[in-house]
Design a protein around this motif. Sequence first.
Motif, PDB file in Angstrom:
ATOM      1  N   VAL A  77       5.706   8.639   6.780  1.00 23.25           N
ATOM      2  CA  VAL A  77       4.383   8.032   6.605  1.00 23.25           C
ATOM      3  C   VAL A  77       3.929   7.308   7.887  1.00 23.25           C
ATOM      4  O   VAL A  77       2.747   7.105   8.112  1.00 23.25           O
ATOM      5  CB  VAL A  77       4.396   7.035   5.413  1.00 23.25           C
ATOM      6  CG1 VAL A  77       2.996   6.510   5.119  1.00 23.25           C
ATOM      7  CG2 VAL A  77       4.967   7.689   4.159  1.00 23.25           C
ATOM      8  N   LEU A 106      12.997   5.657  13.871  1.00 22.47           N
ATOM      9  CA  LEU A 106      13.858   4.851  12.995  1.00 22.47           C
ATOM     10  C   LEU A 106      14.838   5.757  12.238  1.00 22.47           C
ATOM     11  O   LEU A 106      16.009   5.432  12.070  1.00 22.47           O
ATOM     12  CB  LEU A 106      12.986   4.059  12.001  1.00 22.47           C
ATOM     13  CG  LEU A 106      13.703   3.202  10.980  1.00 22.47           C
ATOM     14  CD1 LEU A 106      14.517   2.107  11.678  1.00 22.47           C
ATOM     15  CD2 LEU A 106      12.711   2.548  10.016  1.00 22.47           C
ATOM     16  N   ILE A 165       0.799  -1.226   0.000  1.00 24.10           N
ATOM     17  CA  ILE A 165       0.000   0.000   0.000  1.00 24.10           C
ATOM     18  C   ILE A 165       0.832   1.277   0.000  1.00 24.10           C
ATOM     19  O   ILE A 165       0.343   2.321  -0.372  1.00 24.10           O
ATOM     20  CB  ILE A 165      -1.049   0.040   1.150  1.00 24.10           C
ATOM     21  CG1 ILE A 165      -0.379  -0.041   2.521  1.00 24.10           C
ATOM     22  CG2 ILE A 165      -2.072  -1.070   0.996  1.00 24.10           C
ATOM     23  CD1 ILE A 165      -1.335   0.349   3.646  1.00 24.10           C
ATOM     24  N   ALA A 187       8.071   4.436   5.610  1.00 26.41           N
ATOM     25  CA  ALA A 187       6.784   3.822   5.962  1.00 26.41           C
ATOM     26  C   ALA A 187       7.087   2.475   6.589  1.00 26.41           C
ATOM     27  O   ALA A 187       6.916   1.423   5.982  1.00 26.41           O
ATOM     28  CB  ALA A 187       5.904   3.657   4.726  1.00 26.41           C
ATOM     29  N   VAL A 190       1.407  13.448   5.931  1.00 21.52           N
ATOM     30  CA  VAL A 190       0.859  12.545   4.914  1.00 21.52           C
ATOM     31  C   VAL A 190      -0.586  12.146   5.251  1.00 21.52           C
ATOM     32  O   VAL A 190      -1.434  12.032   4.368  1.00 21.52           O
ATOM     33  CB  VAL A 190       1.753  11.281   4.792  1.00 21.52           C
ATOM     34  CG1 VAL A 190       1.140  10.272   3.845  1.00 21.52           C
ATOM     35  CG2 VAL A 190       3.156  11.678   4.325  1.00 21.52           C
ATOM     36  N   HIS A 196      14.252  -2.282   3.581  1.00 27.42           N
ATOM     37  CA  HIS A 196      13.250  -3.002   4.381  1.00 27.42           C
ATOM     38  C   HIS A 196      13.922  -3.597   5.601  1.00 27.42           C
ATOM     39  O   HIS A 196      15.100  -3.295   5.877  1.00 27.42           O
ATOM     40  CB  HIS A 196      12.560  -4.060   3.508  1.00 27.42           C
ATOM     41  CG  HIS A 196      13.508  -4.872   2.716  1.00 27.42           C
ATOM     42  ND1 HIS A 196      14.262  -5.862   3.283  1.00 27.42           N
ATOM     43  CD2 HIS A 196      13.874  -4.786   1.403  1.00 27.42           C
ATOM     44  CE1 HIS A 196      15.042  -6.382   2.344  1.00 27.42           C
ATOM     45  NE2 HIS A 196      14.821  -5.738   1.199  1.00 27.42           N
ATOM     46  N   SER A 197      13.192  -4.465   6.291  1.00 31.57           N
ATOM     47  CA  SER A 197      13.687  -4.955   7.587  1.00 31.57           C
ATOM     48  C   SER A 197      14.985  -5.759   7.488  1.00 31.57           C
ATOM     49  O   SER A 197      15.689  -5.917   8.475  1.00 31.57           O
ATOM     50  CB  SER A 197      12.603  -5.781   8.275  1.00 31.57           C
ATOM     51  OG  SER A 197      12.125  -6.752   7.370  1.00 31.57           O
TER      52      SER A 197
HETATM   53  P1  NAD Z   1       3.807  -2.568   6.903  1.00 31.49           P
HETATM   54  O1  NAD Z   1       3.441  -2.281   8.325  1.00 31.49           O
HETATM   55  O2  NAD Z   1       3.057  -3.565   6.127  1.00 31.49           O
HETATM   56  O3  NAD Z   1       5.337  -2.975   6.822  1.00 31.49           O
HETATM   57  C1  NAD Z   1       6.389  -2.210   7.326  1.00 31.49           C
HETATM   58  C2  NAD Z   1       7.539  -2.220   6.354  1.00 31.49           C
HETATM   59  O4  NAD Z   1       8.637  -1.552   6.950  1.00 31.49           O
HETATM   60  C3  NAD Z   1       8.012  -3.612   5.973  1.00 31.49           C
HETATM   61  O5  NAD Z   1       8.179  -3.661   4.576  1.00 31.49           O
HETATM   62  C4  NAD Z   1       9.340  -3.773   6.706  1.00 31.49           C
HETATM   63  O6  NAD Z   1      10.266  -4.529   5.948  1.00 31.49           O
HETATM   64  C5  NAD Z   1       9.795  -2.341   6.881  1.00 31.49           C
HETATM   65  N1  NAD Z   1      10.526  -2.147   8.141  1.00 31.49           N
HETATM   66  C6  NAD Z   1      10.054  -2.353   9.386  1.00 31.49           C
HETATM   67  N2  NAD Z   1      11.011  -2.077  10.299  1.00 31.49           N
HETATM   68  C7  NAD Z   1      12.096  -1.692   9.608  1.00 31.49           C
HETATM   69  C8  NAD Z   1      13.413  -1.305   9.974  1.00 31.49           C
HETATM   70  N3  NAD Z   1      13.775  -1.269  11.237  1.00 31.49           N
HETATM   71  N4  NAD Z   1      14.280  -0.976   9.000  1.00 31.49           N
HETATM   72  C9  NAD Z   1      13.905  -1.008   7.694  1.00 31.49           C
HETATM   73  N5  NAD Z   1      12.667  -1.379   7.288  1.00 31.49           N
HETATM   74  C10 NAD Z   1      11.787  -1.725   8.237  1.00 31.49           C
HETATM   75  O7  NAD Z   1       3.849  -1.168   6.108  1.00 31.49           O
HETATM   76  P2  NAD Z   1       2.688  -0.121   5.834  1.00 31.49           P
HETATM   77  O8  NAD Z   1       1.373  -0.781   5.855  1.00 31.49           O
HETATM   78  O9  NAD Z   1       3.181   0.597   4.646  1.00 31.49           O
HETATM   79  O10 NAD Z   1       2.736   0.833   7.118  1.00 31.49           O
HETATM   80  C11 NAD Z   1       3.937   1.460   7.546  1.00 31.49           C
HETATM   81  C12 NAD Z   1       3.614   2.587   8.506  1.00 31.49           C
HETATM   82  O11 NAD Z   1       2.897   3.592   7.800  1.00 31.49           O
HETATM   83  C13 NAD Z   1       2.711   2.199   9.672  1.00 31.49           C
HETATM   84  O12 NAD Z   1       3.102   2.962  10.797  1.00 31.49           O
HETATM   85  C14 NAD Z   1       1.333   2.621   9.218  1.00 31.49           C
HETATM   86  O13 NAD Z   1       0.480   2.919  10.305  1.00 31.49           O
HETATM   87  C15 NAD Z   1       1.669   3.864   8.436  1.00 31.49           C
HETATM   88  N6  NAD Z   1       0.701   4.233   7.383  1.00 31.49           N
HETATM   89  C16 NAD Z   1       0.293   5.521   7.337  1.00 31.49           C
HETATM   90  C17 NAD Z   1      -0.563   5.953   6.353  1.00 31.49           C
HETATM   91  C18 NAD Z   1      -0.981   7.393   6.299  1.00 31.49           C
HETATM   92  O14 NAD Z   1      -1.945   7.716   5.667  1.00 31.49           O
HETATM   93  N7  NAD Z   1      -0.232   8.299   6.922  1.00 31.49           N
HETATM   94  C19 NAD Z   1      -1.040   5.050   5.402  1.00 31.49           C
HETATM   95  C20 NAD Z   1      -0.593   3.726   5.437  1.00 31.49           C
HETATM   96  C21 NAD Z   1       0.300   3.336   6.436  1.00 31.49           C
END
Ligand code: NAD
Length: 300
Positions: A241, A226, A167, A220, A280, A201-202
């Motif tokens: 994000v 982070l 997403i 994100a 965002v 990514h992670s």
């Molecule tokens: P997700 O939660 O599905 O996955 C997180 C991603 O971050 C994974 O791909 C993982 O590999 C990576 N990651 C996690 N820890 C990491 C680290 N220490 N180092 C490097 N990479 C790391 O992702 P998502 O659904 O895109 O959501 C991410 C964040 O964005 C969440 O906090 C969510 O609440 C937020 N979000 C906000 C909005 C908005 O409108 N502002 C919309 C969607 C998601």
Amino acid sequence: MIIDGKQIAQTIRGELREQIAALRAEGKRAPKLAVVLVGHNPASETYVANKLKACAEVGIEAERISYDEYVTEQTLLNEIHRLNNDDSIDGFIVQLPLPAHINELAILSAIDYRKDVDGLTPENVGRTVQGLPSIVSATPRGIRELLARYHIATEGKHVVVIGRSNIVGKPIAMLLMQRPYLSLPGMSAASLGDATVTVCHSKTQDLASICRTADIIIVAAGSPNLVTASMVKPGATVIDVGINRIDDPASPRGYRLVGDVDFEHVAPIAGFITPVPGGVGPMTIVSLLQNTLQAYKQRN
Ligand code: NAD
């Protein structure tokens, strides 16, 4: 400089209201969105209520279609089929998450991509990857809009995206690396693209070194603090994000929302930065409204 997502979202809502009023003045019907909600998840109820309210504010007709949590997958598929074929509906979304007994991908895949205003069907994602006209999902569309409205060019820039979700991470990486002429005509952000994109990514090793080479960081990950000041090149753009709840006894709610960036220490060195909340986040619903108007225009 702080990127004011709330202000930009308000400006765009005003623009949409005017565009829709102009269509109505020409005697055309209002665009119409349907929102399918399954069950009574309080967060989903709030999101749906906010979406319906935002539609009303700009002149988009909106209909809520509710099912209880025991609805069968087949009943939902029948509803999607009906909405796909209902000429009065320009776009619709199925609010996620769905109950565990329903296959989310099967449901999303059944939506006609031309009415998929969440931009989550495999067809829309594939079209985005191939640079064909597509409906882009809300958060990446919102990020692209923020960059465009602040005249932050991406051509030739090194963009580091942290996170690889379907997403946010994957679609924004795809959009910013594309040749801009392949983007959808008529979008204000269509000139964005042509970036050199690194997706982290992670499992990425030495994230800090990679980030230090970035002109633009888009994070994100869902991990507070982070991105710290030592990872950011002076003058770089930082788009946060992440939405994380952290305990805060001083707040009436007992918690507060923070992003993935150590805002206090990064803001003084960043060229542009989005706050959380107010960056965002406010763009998400506005993107849904834009997508609905886009679907309406493409159908008419
Ligand atoms: P997700 O939660 O599905 O996955 C997180 C991603 O971050 C994974 O791909 C993982 O590999 C990576 N990651 C996690 N820890 C990491 C680290 N220490 N180092 C490097 N990479 C790391 O992702 P998502 O659904 O895109 O959501 C991410 C964040 O964005 C969440 O906090 C969510 O609440 C937020 N979000 C906000 C909005 C908005 O409108 N502002 C919309 C969607 C998601």
